[in-house]
Design a protein around this motif. Structure first.
Motif, PDB file in Angstrom:
ATOM      1  N   TYR A  69      15.170  -2.737  -5.887  1.00 30.71           N
ATOM      2  CA  TYR A  69      14.266  -2.523  -4.763  1.00 30.71           C
ATOM      3  C   TYR A  69      13.329  -3.716  -4.591  1.00 30.71           C
ATOM      4  N   CYS A  70      12.976  -4.020  -3.344  1.00 28.88           N
ATOM      5  CA  CYS A  70      11.917  -4.980  -3.080  1.00 28.88           C
ATOM      6  C   CYS A  70      10.688  -4.221  -2.579  1.00 28.88           C
ATOM      7  N   ALA A  71       9.534  -4.816  -2.813  1.00 34.64           N
ATOM      8  CA  ALA A  71       8.300  -4.131  -2.469  1.00 34.64           C
ATOM      9  C   ALA A  71       7.179  -5.128  -2.206  1.00 34.64           C
ATOM     10  N   THR A  72       6.165  -4.656  -1.498  1.00 33.82           N
ATOM     11  CA  THR A  72       4.938  -5.409  -1.293  1.00 33.82           C
ATOM     12  C   THR A  72       3.771  -4.427  -1.207  1.00 33.82           C
ATOM     13  N   ASP A  73       2.593  -4.937  -1.498  1.00 36.59           N
ATOM     14  CA  ASP A  73       1.386  -4.120  -1.339  1.00 36.59           C
ATOM     15  C   ASP A  73       0.457  -4.751  -0.302  1.00 36.59           C
ATOM     16  N   LEU A  74       0.985  -5.728   0.446  1.00 34.34           N
ATOM     17  CA  LEU A  74       0.202  -6.472   1.438  1.00 34.34           C
ATOM     18  C   LEU A  74      -1.067  -7.045   0.813  1.00 34.34           C
ATOM     19  N   ARG A  75      -0.935  -7.525  -0.413  1.00 29.72           N
ATOM     20  CA  ARG A  75      -1.967  -8.285  -1.122  1.00 29.72           C
ATOM     21  C   ARG A  75      -1.280  -9.498  -1.738  1.00 29.72           C
ATOM     22  N   ASP A  76      -2.017 -10.527  -2.003  1.00 30.37           N
ATOM     23  CA  ASP A  76      -1.424 -11.704  -2.617  1.00 30.37           C
ATOM     24  C   ASP A  76      -1.633 -11.663  -4.120  1.00 30.37           C
ATOM     25  N   SER A  77      -1.078 -10.630  -4.721  1.00 29.16           N
ATOM     26  CA  SER A  77      -1.199 -10.455  -6.156  1.00 29.16           C
ATOM     27  C   SER A  77       0.024  -9.719  -6.669  1.00 29.16           C
ATOM     28  N   GLY A 107      -1.081  -4.645 -10.038  1.00 29.84           N
ATOM     29  CA  GLY A 107      -1.515  -3.481  -9.288  1.00 29.84           C
ATOM     30  C   GLY A 107      -0.363  -2.714  -8.683  1.00 29.84           C
ATOM     31  N   GLY A 108      -0.659  -1.801  -7.793  1.00 33.11           N
ATOM     32  CA  GLY A 108       0.342  -0.952  -7.189  1.00 33.11           C
ATOM     33  C   GLY A 108       1.091  -1.618  -6.058  1.00 33.11           C
ATOM     34  N   TRP A 109       2.159  -0.965  -5.618  1.00 34.93           N
ATOM     35  CA  TRP A 109       3.008  -1.468  -4.554  1.00 34.93           C
ATOM     36  C   TRP A 109       3.186  -0.334  -3.552  1.00 34.93           C
ATOM     37  N   ALA A 110       2.735  -0.527  -2.360  1.00 29.43           N
ATOM     38  CA  ALA A 110       2.708   0.570  -1.390  1.00 29.43           C
ATOM     39  C   ALA A 110       3.946   0.628  -0.506  1.00 29.43           C
ATOM     40  N   TYR A 111       4.590  -0.480  -0.284  1.00 28.21           N
ATOM     41  CA  TYR A 111       5.696  -0.545   0.674  1.00 28.21           C
ATOM     42  C   TYR A 111       6.985  -0.943  -0.045  1.00 28.21           C
ATOM     43  N   TRP A 112       8.003  -0.108   0.177  1.00 26.77           N
ATOM     44  CA  TRP A 112       9.253  -0.275  -0.545  1.00 26.77           C
ATOM     45  C   TRP A 112      10.423  -0.308   0.420  1.00 26.77           C
ATOM     46  N   GLY A 113      11.404  -1.132   0.080  1.00 23.21           N
ATOM     47  CA  GLY A 113      12.656  -1.079   0.792  1.00 23.21           C
ATOM     48  C   GLY A 113      13.561  -0.034   0.161  1.00 23.21           C
ATOM     49  N   GLN A 114      14.670   0.231   0.818  1.00 22.47           N
ATOM     50  CA  GLN A 114      15.648   1.119   0.205  1.00 22.47           C
ATOM     51  C   GLN A 114      16.347   0.350  -0.905  1.00 22.47           C
ATOM     52  N   GLY A 115      16.906   0.999  -1.828  1.00 23.63           N
ATOM     53  CA  GLY A 115      17.553   0.334  -2.944  1.00 23.63           C
ATOM     54  C   GLY A 115      18.899  -0.246  -2.575  1.00 23.63           C
ATOM     55  N   THR A 116      19.290  -1.272  -3.301  1.00 25.07           N
ATOM     56  CA  THR A 116      20.642  -1.800  -3.205  1.00 25.07           C
ATOM     57  C   THR A 116      21.244  -1.739  -4.604  1.00 25.07           C
ATOM     58  N   LEU A 117      22.417  -1.154  -4.705  1.00 23.63           N
ATOM     59  CA  LEU A 117      22.992  -0.836  -6.005  1.00 23.63           C
ATOM     60  C   LEU A 117      23.769  -2.027  -6.569  1.00 23.63           C
ATOM     61  N   VAL A 118      23.447  -2.366  -7.789  1.00 27.84           N
ATOM     62  CA  VAL A 118      24.153  -3.407  -8.530  1.00 27.84           C
ATOM     63  C   VAL A 118      24.877  -2.752  -9.693  1.00 27.84           C
ATOM     64  N   THR A 119      26.176  -2.954  -9.767  1.00 28.79           N
ATOM     65  CA  THR A 119      26.983  -2.413 -10.853  1.00 28.79           C
ATOM     66  C   THR A 119      27.684  -3.561 -11.545  1.00 28.79           C
ATOM     67  N   VAL A 120      27.433  -3.688 -12.838  1.00 32.83           N
ATOM     68  CA  VAL A 120      28.051  -4.748 -13.627  1.00 32.83           C
ATOM     69  C   VAL A 120      29.050  -4.099 -14.578  1.00 32.83           C
ATOM     70  N   SER A 121      30.313  -4.347 -14.322  1.00 35.45           N
ATOM     71  CA  SER A 121      31.353  -3.681 -15.096  1.00 35.45           C
ATOM     72  C   SER A 121      32.650  -4.468 -15.005  1.00 35.45           C
TER      73      SER A 121
END
Length: 121
Positions: A95-103, A106-120
């Motif tokens: 997942y990627c995320a941001t909290d609309l802060r330059d840090s 701390g917490g992360w308020a905004y999230w994208g949907q997940g993208t699945l990685v399978t290593v096999s």
């Protein structure tokens, strides 16, 4: 309203590589920090990497250090995670995320949907 769309996951053999992309809308990349996280089945979410807005400082988890590289393309409003030397233990939803802060702390308020990685093999 900020939106994040992650993509680039898939099935890869051990030792292989993938590049994840996170397209951001509603926010300017060089103002804010963006992070990548992952969650494997039955495990807690893990912070993998982060890149700040103002000076592009990067941070990596111990598991990602030396194998993964975070970057961004301001013109494309996209944050990337290049993953090399992938191992089965890297299998997770990313997942990627941001909290609309330059840090990266701390917490992360905004999230994208997940993208699945399978290593096999």
């Amino acid at each position: 309203q900020v939106q994040l769309q992650a993509s680039g996951g898939g099935l890869v053999q051990p030792g292989g590589s993938l590049r994840l992309s996170c397209i951001v809308s509603g926010a300017t990349l060089d103002y804010y920090a963006f992070g990548w996280f992952r969650q494997a089945p039955g495990k807690a979410r893990e912070a993998i990497s982060c890149i700040t807005g103002s000076d592009s400082s990067t941070m990596y988890s111990h598991s990602a250090e030396g194998r993964f590289t975070i970057s961004r393309d301001n013109a494309k409003n996209t944050v990337y995670l290049q993953m090399n030397s992938l191992q089965p233990e890297d299998t997770a939803a990313y997942y990627c995320a941001t909290d609309l802060r330059d840090s990266c702390s701390g917490g992360w308020a905004y999230w994208g949907q997940g993208t699945l990685v399978t290593v096999s093999s």
